[in-house]
Design an enzyme around this catalytic site. Structure first.
Site, short mmCIF file in Angstrom:
data_model
loop_
_atom_site.label_atom_id
_atom_site.label_comp_id
_atom_site.label_asym_id
_atom_site.label_seq_id
_atom_site.Cartn_x
_atom_site.Cartn_y
_atom_site.Cartn_z
N HIS A 114 -10.38 21.47 10.17
CA HIS A 114 -11.41 20.55 10.67
C HIS A 114 -10.85 19.16 10.96
O HIS A 114 -11.61 18.22 11.16
CB HIS A 114 -12.55 20.46 9.66
CG HIS A 114 -13.31 21.74 9.51
ND1 HIS A 114 -14.34 22.10 10.35
CD2 HIS A 114 -13.16 22.76 8.63
CE1 HIS A 114 -14.81 23.28 9.98
NE2 HIS A 114 -14.11 23.70 8.94
N SER A 159 -14.40 21.35 4.32
CA SER A 159 -15.34 21.88 5.31
C SER A 159 -16.80 21.74 4.94
O SER A 159 -17.66 21.72 5.83
CB SER A 159 -15.02 23.36 5.58
OG SER A 159 -15.15 24.12 4.39
N LYS A 192 -11.97 26.30 16.34
CA LYS A 192 -12.86 25.13 16.23
C LYS A 192 -12.58 24.21 17.43
O LYS A 192 -12.95 24.54 18.54
CB LYS A 192 -12.66 24.47 14.88
CG LYS A 192 -13.03 25.43 13.74
CD LYS A 192 -12.78 24.88 12.38
CE LYS A 192 -13.29 25.82 11.30
NZ LYS A 192 -12.66 27.15 11.31
#
Length: 656
Positions: free
Chosen positions: A469, A441, A500
């Site tokens: 991610h 990240s 996200k």
């Protein structure tokens, strides 16, 4: 408190008390704390926990003499405690009953060289897990020791700090061997003054008064802000502390540390360096309106601090689904997944996530952090081993600690180190779980999944990959790291967050049905936590629909990533090995990174300024997140802003 002075010291007693302290700080059973257990590689004790252990040891044994840096095993710590106690005893015997504190004399050149070399060696040991005998002065950092530029910057910064030099040297000192590093630091070290008297007074937050600070390190009182007493030197002084300096402050009043940190934080804000938590007054798209609490007004920024990688948080179908489900089912169910907190939307979400990730079953947790803590602690027990990448997300670190299993850390993406650790773990009584981020990240690079899978099969380990991610970013369909490498079905567990790309809240784990059902009953963060609201679940299902029906969003995202990446690298920024939507502008020095963040915000762009504890000291950076919503004009403007800000703070050469 235990005092070791005198002839009645019991070496076995010292060891028992040291082991007790480590056990209490790590939750390990004492049988796992062997004399040669490596703190980081074998026990998973990072620098923060080790500092806490050392502070407790110093207090337990009433040590006056400091413990040396570079302690790597329990045996090292026990010997250091005994040695420190011996020095204290000798010092007590030699000190007159009443006398003024002596003024230390300047060390001789040979003493300076010895101290310089020792600091460099112990700092290198701490950052690399090498033993002293493995660090030949002429060994090449990269080709022989595997020390890359990022680790070297941390070594230089830590060594500089311990020697009383500016940590900013990490950005300027270059060396390819230990010998070259010593030679590069020597001129700065020889300029250090030694005639300062011992410090007799400190502020209540632990900082020294200005007139007692070492030469070259004069600071105004901590927390001084314009208009307050002690702020007269604010324009030129620099408080060189970081958030790490407040981790182990001790006082009879539990809140004393908060007052010291509060003054530090007020100063950082007054300097416009800490700008965290400013509230948005709009949607977070390619642009966002943020209320600047320092100026007391709204400002529009180019937004490069959002993990809304595919723009789904603003998609009308997602928003409509949330509103409709909330109208129908209410704000929340106020219950756990097992007791009153489930409806058909939650079951449908798990079915859709499993299908999207092409795995048999799925479990949804209240958050991504809860997913890592719950899954790891449910599967790994005291007789098992969890092996983690050094740069994994803190939720993985905490899950490993909470499990009570043996924790081992391999150097970031270093498969040779992973193999060495797995070989050493093969004789253990329990199972092994390897956990790694798919995309890291704060660095943006991707784990070496093919090698992780190969080594796991060879050594009988299971694999869990955190796709926080990666989901919506990697792979043709956006399903994550396993798809990116063509290894669907080869990874035992794939974990993800839904806050996200998926534009909601919660976390999930997909895998074999029996494993998932086990997690439902043994993950405390699932069993004893409220479920996500039905409206959120409906929005997540809609997000999956959009990803599958609009593949062009992933195509556009990667077009944007490549464009901004090329612009920033061409300008001279260090983006490490990023291969994702996260572009790190690596700076190293914390002050320079904070000043860079301030300069960027002043020009109307918002991205994350990442310092400790987000990254280790000496590894500060700006973290730039690219989304599919950014236009070519946004990217062009952003690149120009970063270049102008870099020149302003001295990261890039001035325009000719």
């Amino acid at each position: 408190m235990t005092n070791l002075t005198g002839n009645r010291r019991d070496s076995d007693g010292v060891r028992r008390q040291v082991v007790d302290i480590i056990a209490s700080r790590t939750l390990y059973h004492e049988s796992y704390l062997l004399p040669d257990s490596h703190f980081e590689a074998e026990l998973g004790i990072d620098s923060v926990i080790l500092e806490s252990i050392l502070a407790s040891v110093r207090e337990k044994f009433s040590l006056v003499a400091p413990l040396p840096s570079g302690l790597t095993t329990i045996d090292d710590l026990v010997r250091a405690v005994e040695h420190a106690a011996d020095r204290d005893l000798a010092s007590d015997a030699a000190t007159p009953a009443v006398s003024a504190p002596p003024v230390p004399s300047a060390p001789s050149p040979s003493e300076r060289d010895a101290a310089l070399l020792e600091t460099v060696v112990t700092t290198t040991m701490r950052h690399t897990q090498y033993q002293r005998g493995q660090l030949a002065p002429g060994a090449d950092f990269e080709s022989e020791l595997g020390i890359d530029s990022v680790v070297l910057a941390s070594i230089v910064a830590d060594a500089a700090r311990e020697l009383g030099l500016p940590p900013s040297l990490a950005a300027t000192v270059t060396a390819s061997t230990l010998h070259e590093l010593v030679e590069a630091l020597r001129p700065h070290y020889e300029d250090t003054r030694y005639e300062n008297t011992p410090y007799e007074d400190t502020h209540d937050d632990g900082t020294r008064p200005v007139d007692q600070a070492p030469a070259g390190h004069r600071t105004s009182p901590a927390g001084a802000v314009p208009g307050e007493p002690g702020a007269e030197d604010m324009s030129t002084a620099w408080d060189g502390r970081s958030m790490k300096d407040f981790v182990e402050e001790r006082d009879g009043d539990l809140f004393a540390k908060t007052r010291g940190f509060g003054r530090y934080l007020r100063r950082r804000k007054a300097e416009r360096l800490y700008w965290y938590g400013m509230p948005l007054h709009s949607r977070s798209s390619n642009r966002a309106v943020i209320f600047d609490e320092l100026e007391g007004r709204e400002r529009e920024f180019l937004m490069f601090a959002s993990n809304n990688y595919l723009g789904l948080a603003n998609h009308p179908k997602v928003i409509e689904a949330i509103c409709d489900a909330t109208q129908r089912y209410g704000a929340t169910h106020t219950g756990s997944r097992f007791i009153g907190g489930t409806n058909m939307l939650h079951k449908e979400l798990e079915r859709r996530l499993a299908a999207f990730k092409q795995r048999p079953a799925c479990i949804v947790y209240p958050g991504g952090y809860a997913a890592n803590i719950g899954a790891i602690s449910a599967l790994v027990k005291s007789y098992d081993t969890v092996v983690v990448d050094k740069l994994n997300h803190m939720s993985i670190v905490d899950g490993a600690r909470l499990s009570g299993g043996t924790r081992r850390i391999y150097q970031h993406n270093d498969m040779a180190d992973l193999e060495r650790i797995l070989k050493r773990s093969d004789e253990g009584p329990g199972g092994k779980l390897i956990v790694a981020d798919g995309v890291f990240s704060m660095h943006g690079d991707i784990c070496d999944l093919p090698e992780i899978v190969r080594l796991a099969k060879e050594h009988g380990a299971r694999v869990m990959i955190d796709d926080a991610h990666s989901t919506g970013v990697l792979g043709r369909r956006g399903s994550g790291t396993a798809e990116h490498f063509g290894l669907k079905g080869e990874v035992d567990l794939e974990l993800g967050t839904m806050s996200k790309t998926l534009a909601g809240m919660g976390g999930f784990v997909v895998g074999e049905e029996e494993v998932v059902e086990y997690l439902r009953f043994y993950s405390n963060s699932y069993v004893f936590a409220a479920n996500i609201p039905a409206g959120v679940a409906a929005g997540l299902i809609a997000s999956i629909d959009v990803i599958e029906s609009e593949p062009g969003r992933i195509t556009k995202l990667w077009r944007n990533i490549r464009l901004l990446h090329s612009q920033l690298t061409d300008a001279g920024f260090d983006l490490e090995n990023t291969a994702s939507a996260i572009l790190p502008l690596v700076i190293g020095d914390e002050r320079k990174a904070l000043e860079m963040g301030r300069a960027v915000r002043a020009r109307g762009l918002y991205c994350q300024t990442v310092v400790f504890p987000g990254v280790p000291l000496g590894d500060a950076r700006l973290r730039v997140s690219v989304t599919s919503e950014h236009t070519p004009e946004d990217l062009e403007t952003a690149a120009g802003i970063f270049v102008e800000a870099g020149r302003e703070v001295g990261l890039l050469p001035s325009a000719r």
